[in-house]
Motif scaffolding. Structure first.
Motif, PDB file in Angstrom:
ATOM      1  N   GLY B 290       0.832  -1.209   0.000  1.00 28.39           N
ATOM      2  CA  GLY B 290       0.000   0.000   0.000  1.00 28.39           C
ATOM      3  C   GLY B 290       0.861   1.252   0.000  1.00 28.39           C
ATOM      4  N   ILE B 291       1.882   1.261   0.880  1.00 27.46           N
ATOM      5  CA  ILE B 291       2.741   2.455   0.951  1.00 27.46           C
ATOM      6  C   ILE B 291       3.457   2.665  -0.373  1.00 27.46           C
ATOM      7  CG2 ILE B 291       4.710   3.510   2.118  1.00 27.46           C
ATOM      8  CD1 ILE B 291       3.931   1.964   4.609  1.00 27.46           C
ATOM      9  N   GLY B 292       3.969   1.556  -0.946  1.00 20.59           N
ATOM     10  CA  GLY B 292       4.675   1.653  -2.223  1.00 20.59           C
ATOM     11  C   GLY B 292       3.762   2.193  -3.312  1.00 20.59           C
ATOM     12  N   ALA B 293       2.517   1.659  -3.369  1.00 20.00           N
ATOM     13  CA  ALA B 293       1.571   2.110  -4.395  1.00 20.00           C
ATOM     14  C   ALA B 293       1.257   3.589  -4.231  1.00 20.00           C
ATOM     15  CB  ALA B 293       0.286   1.286  -4.299  1.00 20.00           C
ATOM     16  N   TYR B 294       1.138   4.013  -2.984  1.00 19.72           N
ATOM     17  CA  TYR B 294       0.863   5.431  -2.743  1.00 19.72           C
ATOM     18  C   TYR B 294       2.011   6.296  -3.255  1.00 19.72           C
ATOM     19  CZ  TYR B 294      -0.400   9.700  -0.300  1.00 19.72           C
ATOM     20  OH  TYR B 294      -0.731  10.990  -0.010  1.00 19.72           O
ATOM     21  N   CYS B 295       3.245   5.834  -3.008  1.00 20.48           N
ATOM     22  CA  CYS B 295       4.410   6.589  -3.489  1.00 20.48           C
ATOM     23  C   CYS B 295       4.367   6.694  -5.009  1.00 20.48           C
ATOM     24  CB  CYS B 295       5.704   5.912  -3.052  1.00 20.48           C
ATOM     25  SG  CYS B 295       6.097   6.171  -1.332  1.00 20.48           S
ATOM     26  N   VAL B 296       4.034   5.575  -5.709  1.00 23.24           N
ATOM     27  CA  VAL B 296       3.978   5.601  -7.174  1.00 23.24           C
ATOM     28  C   VAL B 296       2.899   6.571  -7.636  1.00 23.24           C
ATOM     29  CG1 VAL B 296       3.481   4.222  -9.212  1.00 23.24           C
ATOM     30  CG2 VAL B 296       4.895   3.284  -7.389  1.00 23.24           C
ATOM     31  N   LEU B 297       1.746   6.553  -6.951  1.00 19.70           N
ATOM     32  CA  LEU B 297       0.646   7.440  -7.334  1.00 19.70           C
ATOM     33  C   LEU B 297       1.034   8.905  -7.194  1.00 19.70           C
ATOM     34  CD1 LEU B 297      -2.681   5.903  -5.989  1.00 19.70           C
ATOM     35  CD2 LEU B 297      -2.007   6.345  -8.342  1.00 19.70           C
ATOM     36  N   ARG B 298       1.800   9.198  -6.138  1.00 18.53           N
ATOM     37  CA  ARG B 298       2.155  10.598  -5.868  1.00 18.53           C
ATOM     38  C   ARG B 298       3.315  11.061  -6.746  1.00 18.53           C
ATOM     39  NH1 ARG B 298      -0.980  14.012  -3.137  1.00 18.53           N
ATOM     40  NH2 ARG B 298       0.871  15.135  -2.490  1.00 18.53           N
ATOM     41  N   MET B 299       3.974  10.101  -7.396  1.00 21.41           N
ATOM     42  CA  MET B 299       5.204  10.417  -8.120  1.00 21.41           C
ATOM     43  C   MET B 299       5.039  11.545  -9.129  1.00 21.41           C
ATOM     44  SD  MET B 299       7.157   9.624 -11.018  1.00 21.41           S
ATOM     45  CE  MET B 299       6.558   8.119 -11.758  1.00 21.41           C
ATOM     46  N   PRO B 300       3.968  11.523 -10.012  1.00 18.52           N
ATOM     47  CA  PRO B 300       3.876  12.576 -11.036  1.00 18.52           C
ATOM     48  C   PRO B 300       3.720  13.971 -10.453  1.00 18.52           C
ATOM     49  CG  PRO B 300       2.348  10.778 -11.473  1.00 18.52           C
ATOM     50  CD  PRO B 300       2.884  10.565 -10.115  1.00 18.52           C
ATOM     51  N   LYS B 301       3.302  14.070  -9.174  1.00 17.52           N
ATOM     52  CA  LYS B 301       3.049  15.397  -8.623  1.00 17.52           C
ATOM     53  C   LYS B 301       4.314  16.068  -8.097  1.00 17.52           C
ATOM     54  CE  LYS B 301      -1.770  15.130  -7.805  1.00 17.52           C
ATOM     55  NZ  LYS B 301      -2.804  14.744  -6.869  1.00 17.52           N
ATOM     56  N   GLN B 302       5.455  15.321  -8.083  1.00 14.31           N
ATOM     57  CA  GLN B 302       6.670  15.933  -7.561  1.00 14.31           C
ATOM     58  C   GLN B 302       7.193  16.989  -8.533  1.00 14.31           C
ATOM     59  OE1 GLN B 302       7.478  15.355  -4.497  1.00 14.31           O
ATOM     60  NE2 GLN B 302       5.774  13.943  -4.476  1.00 14.31           N
ATOM     61  N   PRO B 303       7.737  18.064  -8.009  1.00  8.35           N
ATOM     62  CA  PRO B 303       8.120  19.178  -8.878  1.00  8.35           C
ATOM     63  C   PRO B 303       9.299  18.877  -9.793  1.00  8.35           C
ATOM     64  CG  PRO B 303       8.684  19.634  -6.600  1.00  8.35           C
ATOM     65  CD  PRO B 303       7.863  18.406  -6.586  1.00  8.35           C
ATOM     66  N   SER B 304      10.317  18.151  -9.338  1.00  7.54           N
ATOM     67  CA  SER B 304      11.494  17.998 -10.198  1.00  7.54           C
ATOM     68  C   SER B 304      11.765  16.523 -10.494  1.00  7.54           C
ATOM     69  CB  SER B 304      12.728  18.604  -9.526  1.00  7.54           C
ATOM     70  OG  SER B 304      13.132  17.782  -8.469  1.00  7.54           O
ATOM     71  N   LYS B 305      12.577  16.310 -11.491  1.00  8.01           N
ATOM     72  CA  LYS B 305      12.884  14.955 -11.946  1.00  8.01           C
ATOM     73  C   LYS B 305      13.543  14.127 -10.832  1.00  8.01           C
ATOM     74  CE  LYS B 305      13.249  12.309 -15.718  1.00  8.01           C
ATOM     75  NZ  LYS B 305      12.172  12.045 -16.685  1.00  8.01           N
ATOM     76  N   VAL B 306      14.503  14.779 -10.137  1.00  4.62           N
ATOM     77  CA  VAL B 306      15.238  14.074  -9.086  1.00  4.62           C
ATOM     78  C   VAL B 306      14.277  13.567  -8.021  1.00  4.62           C
ATOM     79  CG1 VAL B 306      17.057  14.308  -7.385  1.00  4.62           C
ATOM     80  CG2 VAL B 306      17.199  15.566  -9.527  1.00  4.62           C
ATOM     81  N   GLN B 307      13.344  14.423  -7.682  1.00  4.44           N
ATOM     82  CA  GLN B 307      12.402  14.038  -6.632  1.00  4.44           C
ATOM     83  C   GLN B 307      11.507  12.902  -7.083  1.00  4.44           C
ATOM     84  OE1 GLN B 307      10.422  17.294  -4.805  1.00  4.44           O
ATOM     85  NE2 GLN B 307      12.319  17.973  -3.892  1.00  4.44           N
ATOM     86  N   GLN B 308      11.177  12.900  -8.390  1.00  2.56           N
ATOM     87  CA  GLN B 308      10.358  11.802  -8.909  1.00  2.56           C
ATOM     88  C   GLN B 308      11.108  10.479  -8.814  1.00  2.56           C
ATOM     89  OE1 GLN B 308       9.104  12.919 -12.826  1.00  2.56           O
ATOM     90  NE2 GLN B 308       7.485  14.256 -12.058  1.00  2.56           N
ATOM     91  N   ILE B 309      12.390  10.525  -9.183  1.00  2.00           N
ATOM     92  CA  ILE B 309      13.195   9.297  -9.119  1.00  2.00           C
ATOM     93  C   ILE B 309      13.309   8.822  -7.672  1.00  2.00           C
ATOM     94  CG2 ILE B 309      15.521   8.381  -9.485  1.00  2.00           C
ATOM     95  CD1 ILE B 309      15.713  10.297 -11.870  1.00  2.00           C
ATOM     96  N   PHE B 310      13.502   9.773  -6.764  1.00  2.00           N
ATOM     97  CA  PHE B 310      13.630   9.425  -5.350  1.00  2.00           C
ATOM     98  C   PHE B 310      12.352   8.738  -4.864  1.00  2.00           C
ATOM     99  CE2 PHE B 310      13.519  10.197  -0.848  1.00  2.00           C
ATOM    100  CZ  PHE B 310      14.808   9.890  -0.479  1.00  2.00           C
ATOM    101  N   MET B 311      11.223   9.284  -5.278  1.00  2.00           N
ATOM    102  CA  MET B 311       9.926   8.726  -4.871  1.00  2.00           C
ATOM    103  C   MET B 311       9.804   7.285  -5.366  1.00  2.00           C
ATOM    104  SD  MET B 311       7.804  10.504  -3.150  1.00  2.00           S
ATOM    105  CE  MET B 311       6.097  10.693  -2.688  1.00  2.00           C
ATOM    106  N   LEU B 312      10.238   7.063  -6.629  1.00  2.00           N
ATOM    107  CA  LEU B 312      10.183   5.709  -7.183  1.00  2.00           C
ATOM    108  C   LEU B 312      11.091   4.769  -6.388  1.00  2.00           C
ATOM    109  CD1 LEU B 312      10.039   5.912 -11.062  1.00  2.00           C
ATOM    110  CD2 LEU B 312       8.301   5.174  -9.455  1.00  2.00           C
ATOM    111  N   ALA B 313      12.249   5.300  -5.976  1.00  2.00           N
ATOM    112  CA  ALA B 313      13.175   4.478  -5.201  1.00  2.00           C
ATOM    113  C   ALA B 313      12.534   4.064  -3.879  1.00  2.00           C
ATOM    114  CB  ALA B 313      14.470   5.247  -4.956  1.00  2.00           C
ATOM    115  N   VAL B 314      11.849   5.018  -3.221  1.00  2.00           N
ATOM    116  CA  VAL B 314      11.166   4.691  -1.968  1.00  2.00           C
ATOM    117  C   VAL B 314      10.121   3.617  -2.218  1.00  2.00           C
ATOM    118  CG1 VAL B 314       9.655   5.586  -0.175  1.00  2.00           C
ATOM    119  CG2 VAL B 314      11.585   6.938  -0.946  1.00  2.00           C
ATOM    120  N   ALA B 315       9.360   3.771  -3.316  1.00  2.00           N
ATOM    121  CA  ALA B 315       8.342   2.776  -3.646  1.00  2.00           C
ATOM    122  C   ALA B 315       8.982   1.410  -3.865  1.00  2.00           C
ATOM    123  CB  ALA B 315       7.577   3.208  -4.890  1.00  2.00           C
TER     124      ALA B 315
END
Lengths: 173, 457
Positions: B290-315
């Motif tokens: 569930g936590i991982g899926a939430y991270c993936v869902l929130r990924m597109p809303k991150q402002p920068s590319k680096v943050q998106q990659i980081f979010m995916l890594a957490v997921a």
């Protein structure tokens, strides 16, 4: 081998910090060295596989009594205490007591040296595997079984001392 | 030379695992403490209707690392009039005691850092109480009035609340019948009920006492920033200050672990002994997914590319954790022959999960309290400790003993023991409240005499 190293390590700490405790001028430094002495003694207890005594030493003496000691030392005016130190006239009494104690320890060393298998006290301590694993249980059984009456007498004595302290403190207020 | 090498090798053979665990703990705990602080700040922000740290990493996830770097490169100030050696050693002593206490804890049936001491829980409690010296000596060595005041308050507070906390532990230990940490949890497993239910008064007393012992709000008098600047840490800066910080958060983990072990069933799953509730084993992996899926869902809303990659890594990390957690549960279904081989892994992995989960819940409760209840005044703190908690915990030990005798007389076991312990708990509460009322009455009579409040601010 390791046992000996650990024993001498803790013994050296205990003795040297005890000496430092007596010689420091600052009361808080003395208290710190007293804490180290007590902790090192606890370490020797642990080396002797007396886990329960080890932790009781730490909880009661270091964690309880020494906290109160330091609390009181910080409250009293240290300068006054130092001033009074100059008029201490008990040097000779202290010397006699120390000599008597040293004689006792010497006799102890001498007699144990003559015993079978004992070369030097403390050297061949730590009988691994001889003590029962249930340390706390063994202490409890001897306190509440074999020595129940002395234990209860001692606790009543402590209770009397506690009530006496409360009464004396109340009177002064 | 030969003998010395041999001795070293023997030593390492015996102790390599504890040494390694010790090094890992010393290395990892600052990071964990940093993330606890992040959770605390996020929670505080949420309760105050704001966002909290958001800049460093997505949702401020890298904030602890930035904070650590900041603390390390800050100027290290030692006051001129300070007692230099004591000033140096005090924070180290605090951290050392807290980290040593962690060594006595057991995080799972097969995972303990130190040896399985016969006196386990006493060791943890006794050693963690030594951290007070760091606070008291640090406050004294600073040679500042605020610091000294904080140190005095801290020692008075610890002495008052340690009694109540210790008595609460005694009441809990009466059910376990042992001091060994693993045996305590095993006793809860065989009796089928957590001791928190059997000894609710003891659990409550320990909860309050543990907050006071770790100097947390609402009992954070030693570092009350509105009265004493920062109490005993006023003169400390940079790395030394962060050591105190680390000690405080490590101590929180220690008291939470002790409460979890004794009152909340340690590493046992909720309802561990009940067969038809075994589907609860799927909760940990599902939670991670569930936590991982939430991270993936929130990924597109991150402002920068680096943050998106980081979010995916957490997921991704969450999914790996889910896989690890699901493995021991699912494998016996796929291949029944593996059931026996998988069992220790199940106990270790899921035990660790539930232990950390319970400890986190306890810490979360600490944080709630911090942002909900205002700070006590010092005389209120002392009155709560001496007039209510200490009588309550002492009476509780007596009535819990009576309840155990009654329980063994009627042969009550497991949940049925509640029949004896619940009236006992109520009895203890009523008795303590009566004592409190009597004391307040006699105090009102003595109110005419002048009250000198020695320790108050």
């Amino acid at each position: 081998m390791l046992d000996k190293v650990i024993f001498y390590f803790f013994a050296a700490i205990a003795v040297s910090s005890a000496a430092l405790m007596v010689t420091r001028r600052n009361a808080v430094h003395s208290a710190i060295f007293l804490i180290t002495t007590l902790l090192a003694t606890a370490g020797i207890f642990l080396q002797l596989r007396a886990e329960f005594i080890f932790i009781v030493q730490i909880i009661l003496y270091v964690g309880g009594i020494m906290v109160l000691f330091i609390f009181v030392i910080m409250l009293v005016n240290l300068d006054v205490a130092l001033h009074q130190l100059k008029f201490a006239r008990q040097k000779w009494v202290a010397l006699v007591v120390v000599l008597a104690l040293a004689a006792q320890v010497g006799v102890m060393f001498w007699t144990t040296g003559k015993m079978q298998g004992q070369v030097w006290p403390g050297l061949n301590a730590a009988p691994v595997g001889k003590l029962p694993p249930g340390n706390a249980e063994a202490v409890a059984q001897s306190l509440f079984g074999t020595y129940l009456l002395p234990f209860e007498i001692a606790s009543v004595l402590l209770l009397v001392a506690m009530i006496g302290a409360v009464v004396m403190a109340k009177k002064r207020a | 030379m030969q003998a010395a090498t041999q001795a070293t090798i023997d030593f390492l053979k015996l102790y390599w695992a504890p040494l390694l665990c010790g090094v890992v703990i010393v290395a990892v705990l600052p990071l964990i403490a940093g993330y606890i602080v992040l959770v605390e700040r996020k929670l505080m922000a949420d309760m105050q209707a704001r966002l909290g740290p958001m800049r460093v990493g997505p949702h401020g996830l890298l904030q602890p690392i930035a904070d650590a770097v900041k603390l390390l490169i800050k100027e290290d100030i030692i006051p001129d009039d300070a007692d230099k050696v004591v000033f140096w050693l005090a924070p180290v002593f605090s951290v050392g005691a807290a980290l040593l206490a962690i060594g006595g804890l057991a995080f799972g049936p097969a995972f303990q850092i130190g040896v399985n001491l016969n006196i386990g829980i006493l060791f943890v409690v006794g050693i963690s109480a030594l951290g007070i010296f760091g606070i008291v000596l640090g406050g004294w060595a600073s040679n500042s009035h605020y610091s000294l005041m904080g140190a005095l308050r801290s020692s008075a507070q610890l002495v008052s609340y340690e009694t109540a906390g210790g008595m609460a532990l005694v009441a809990g230990l009466l059910f376990a019948g042992t001091l060994n940490i693993k045996s305590i949890v095993e006793a809860q497993s065989t009796q089928g009920v957590w001791f928190g239910f059997l000894a609710p008064v003891a659990f409550f007393t320990y909860l309050v006492a543990s907050i006071a012992e770790t100097n947390r709000a609402p009992f954070d008098l030693p570092e009350a920033e509105s009265e004493l600047v920062a109490g005993y840490m006023t003169e400390f800066s940079g790395f030394r200050w962060s050591l105190y910080f680390l000690a405080e958060y490590t101590n929180m983990i220690v008291v939470a672990s002790v409460a979890t072990t004794l009152f909340l069933g340690g590493w046992l799953r909720p309802f561990a002994g009940i067969r038809w509730l075994n589907f609860l084993d799927f909760v940990p992996p599902l939670l991670m997914i569930g936590i991982g899926a939430y991270c993936v869902l929130r990924m597109p809303k991150q402002p920068s590319k680096v943050q998106q990659i980081f979010m995916l890594a957490v997921a991704g990390l969450c999914f790996v954790a889910a896989l690890v957690l699901a493995g021991p549960v699912l494998l016996p279904f796929v291949k029944p022959s593996l059931a026996a081989a998988v069992k220790p892994f199940y106990a270790g992995i899921h035990g660790g999960f539930w232990f950390i989960f319970k400890v986190s819940a306890y810490l979360y409760f600490f944080m709630w309290l911090r942002f909900t209840i205002p700070r006590y005044r010092f005389d209120q703190l002392m009155r709560l400790g001496w007039h209510f908690l200490i009588p309550l915990s002492i009476i509780n030990v007596l009535v819990v003993g009576l309840a155990l005798i009654v329980g063994s007389y009627f042969n009550l076991q497991g949940w049925a023991l509640l029949l004896a312990t619940t009236p006992a708990a109520l009895l203890a509460l009523v008795a303590a409240l009566v004592i409190l009322g009597m004391e307040q009455k006699s105090q009102a009579r003595q109110e005419t005499s002048s009250v000198t409040d020695f320790y108050a601010g």
